[in-house]
Design an enzyme around this catalytic site. Structure first.
Site: not given
Ligand code: HDE
Length: 705
Positions: A90, A163, A377
């Protein structure tokens, strides 16, 4: 290079302040003035007034730069450290501030204060993003969009980090790094970025059948939204609402755009990425700047344990959704984005979302993906923002009182007064500090936990194809065509034939027509179906899953690209502009030259864009108007011809006024114009055209193409 003689330097006059060389050379011209009037004095970060910001301190006017120039040193030092690590996923995003208003009290199901009373307002910050691309990647990549909302509630921040698709690729957080590594640039070559159309992604997807449902969404037009303002959002996981009595209900969150859903087509997306890689952020910026404020309704699907137990899929499995026909979405409030950021870095780049941020009244389910996210996060924020005090940055800071005994750390800005920085303590008054809130605090839901500790995937997570099939059978024929075409495009980019075969073999479990359509487009024999881990069950179609089937009849928030040639009827141009604006749309005038076009009444109509820089992919509909003077000039202009052929190829409604026959002929469209190519000369024409552009694209052109 010729060296000047030292003698020449020696001759330089000793400079008086009033006639310093700064005023003669290297001074940036007229606009470069000293402080005064509107300009405050420039200072260093330490507040010292800067004498000269154009010339570093030198020994002699052509001599070496001196380390004693601390203002220079500070400026370069800060510049060298301007970047922070981009988000690992993202990375590319854009955001704005807004407000959420609750429609009614939800006190019966949640004690969350944000939903306590009808009309209650809570400030928000939203960041939209693509997932795979790097910070500088194009906006129209085929990808999932992040839809992350921070609600600054009066009981702490609630981050709904969702999402624009309601399911996800994987079921267990432990596979997230693998998923992301597979979709990112391949590590031995550093490309392709911002796309899943390559071997490693489809290798992973084909070996992980649980991703099949999500790949159908990703191959659908949902992955190429027309505007961030026109996409749905989903919390994805099952969460819990807890009321004041401690009673829990399960809840899934939905955002529904007030402007309705809309997407572009793939060929258009590819061209938008070249014509305007910032298409989505520009669109959001322009809309909010113009006061055309984007809004979404927040809705919930609320259900109890009995439903969860009887539902044929596991509500803890993030690769599954609950059809809206089974549990309708109940609208509970509306969010309006009403303020652009002042500074992109300070706000959009530094905003730190965390799924674990929930206020009392909202809690987690045991979805293993959500549980994993709740760890991830916090780590990521420390890595990116570099300090445990990231929550003190204005965009991250709660807008309610914050009181704890956490102290110090990098960049501490909170004036934490008082003598005791620990609890229990026996001090009183300001020295005493806060105390725990007890039952008023975030009381976790008292879930019963039993069973053996094992690394295991529950049997209830085994069905990977039935809901993928439900999605497929819920799409209109046009949408199905687009899905087949996208799989074929993406798999066609895979160099390893076995990857294509494995993917198509999996898709046979979803639908035979889907799999054979893709195999046909790839020019490969249909492989034997793979063996599903659980039998595929027949489900009813869910009409709510179709984007086109739920499109809203409106031109609100959309844009007409009006290509005007010299001699165009002034009345027709004015009438059309007025009618489109009345319908809530905007009109962008395009001419052969950006200076504009001379209309029939002799007036000059200024253009926003020259046609060479404004291909029709940037507009929802296009119209062309010219007079005898301008007709041939338009036809002779290759970008004007592409403007029309592309609009036609992208199934757009096209307005064609008088003076456009030569262009139609040059674009190869003579005799091909159809029901969606409408005249725009008279008042009657204009009314019919404006009514038509509120409707869908002319998909019949797609089906007959
Ligand atoms: Fe994320 N995800 N994610 N994700 N995600 C990040 O956090 C993570 C997942 C989503 O505009 C990171 O600040 C893991 C699902 C959005 O700043 C990080 C898993 C969904 C955003 C991270 C998921 C998301 C992130 C990277 C698996 C939809 C952007 C930068 C369990 C429901 C937020 C940050 C923004 C961002 C980890 C799966 C949505 C690395 C470990 C499912 C919208 O922490």
């Amino acid at each position: 290079m010729a060296t000047k003689k030292p003698a020449a330097r020696a001759k330089t006059k000793k400079t008086a302040t009033s006639a310093s060389p700064r005023d003669e050379i290297g001074n940036g011209g007229e606009l470069h003035q000293r402080a005064g009037g509107d300009s405050p004095p420039m200072t260093t970060a330490q507040g010292a007034p800067v004498e000269d910001d154009n010339n570093s301190l030198r020994a002699g006017d052509r001599g070496p730069t001196l380390m004693a120039d601390h203002a220079f040193r500070e400026k370069i030092f800060h510049f060298d450290h301007e970047r922070i690590p981009e988000r690992v996923v993202h990375a590319r995003g854009y955001g704005a501030h807004g407000v959420f208003e609750a429609y009614e009290s939800l006190a019966d199901i949640t004690r969350a204060s944000i939903f306590a009373t009808k009309g209650k307002k809570t400030e928000t910050f939203v960041r939209f993003s693509t997932v795979a691309g790097n910070l500088g990647s194009p906006d129209l990549a085929r990808d999932v969009r992040g839809f992350a909302t921070k609600f600054y509630t009066d009981e702490g921040n609630w981050d709904l980090v969702g999402n624009n698709m309601p399911v996800f690729f994987i079921q267990d957080a432990v596979k997230f790094p693998d998923l992301v590594h597979s979709v990112k640039e391949e590590p031995d070559r550093g490309f392709p970025q911002a796309q899943s159309a390559h071997d490693t992604f489809w290798d992973f997807a084909s070996l992980m059948p649980e991703s099949t449902h999500m790949t159908l969404w990703q191959m659908s037009d949902r992955a190429i939204p027309r505007s961030l303002r026109m996409m749905e959002g989903f919390g994805v996981h099952t969460f819990r609402f807890i009321n004041a009595a401690g009673v829990s209900s399960f809840v899934k969150f939905h955002w529904k755009p007030v402007l309705g859903m809309q997407s572009v087509v793939w060929n258009e997306a590819v061209k938008i990425n070249g014509a305007d890689p910032d298409f989505h952020r520009r669109d959001l910026f322009d809309a909010i700047s113009a006061g055309d404020l984007p809004a979404w309704e927040l809705g919930v699907q609320v259900f109890d344990d009995a439903f969860a137990d009887s539902f044929e899929f596991d509500v803890l499995d993030a690769t599954k959704l609950i059809p809206e026909e089974l549990i309708p979405v109940r609208p509970i409030g509306k969010m309006t984005l009403n303020r652009l950021v002042d500074n992109v870095f300070a706000e959009i780049e530094q905003v730190a979302f965390m799924t674990q941020n929930v206020p009392p009244g909202i809690d987690f389910s045991n979805d293993p993906l959500l549980q994993g996210r709740n760890f991830s996060y916090l780590d990521t924020q420390l890595k990116r923002l570099g300090s445990t005090n990231f929550s003190q940055l204005p965009v991250n800071a709660p807008k309610c009182p914050v009181a704890h005994f956490q102290r110090d750390g990098h960049m501490q800005t909170s004036p934490q007064a008082g003598r005791a920085a620990y609890e229990p303590n026996s001090f009183t008054g300001a020295d005493r500090g806060p105390r725990e809130a007890g039952p008023e605090g975030q009381v976790p839901f008292a879930a019963e936990v039993s069973g053996e500790t094992r690394r295991i995937r529950a049997a209830s997570f085994a069905d990977h194809y039935s809901q993928a099939r439900q999605f497929w059978i819920s799409q209109t024929p046009v949408e199905q065509d687009h899905i087949v075409a996208s799989y074929a495009f993406e798999l066609g980019k895979c160099e390893v034939p076995a990857i294509r075969e494995r993917m198509v073999a999996n898709l046979r479990n979803v639908d035979e027509a889907l799999a054979s359509g893709i195999a046909d487009k790839l020019g490969m024999p249909l492989p034997a179906a793979s063996k599903p881990a659980a039998p595929v069950v027949q489900t009813e179609p869910s009409p709510a899953l179709s984007l086109l089937g739920n499109a809203k009849e409106t031109f609100q928030g959309r844009k007409l690209g009006l290509l005007v040639g010299d001699g165009a009827k002034a009345t027709a141009v004015k009438r059309l502009t007025k009618a489109v604006e009345k319908a809530g749309g905007t009109v962008e005038v395009i001419a052969v030259k950006v200076g504009g076009a001379t209309l029939s009444d002799g007036s000059l109509l200024a253009a926003k864009q020259a046609v060479a820089g404004a291909p029709s992919v940037l507009y929802d509909t296009v119209a062309v108007l010219a007079g005898v003077e301008g007709e041939q000039a338009l036809a002779d202009e290759p970008p004007a011809r592409d403007f029309l052929t592309d609009a036609f190829a992208h199934f757009k409604v096209i307005g064609l006024g008088s003076g456009t026959d030569a262009l139609v002929a040059a674009a190869g469209l003579t005799g091909k114009l159809d029901d969606a190519c409408l005249a725009v000369d008279t008042a009657k024409d204009t009314t019919a055209y404006v009514a038509r552009i509120a409707g869908p694209r002319h998909w019949e052109r797609d089906l007959t193409a």
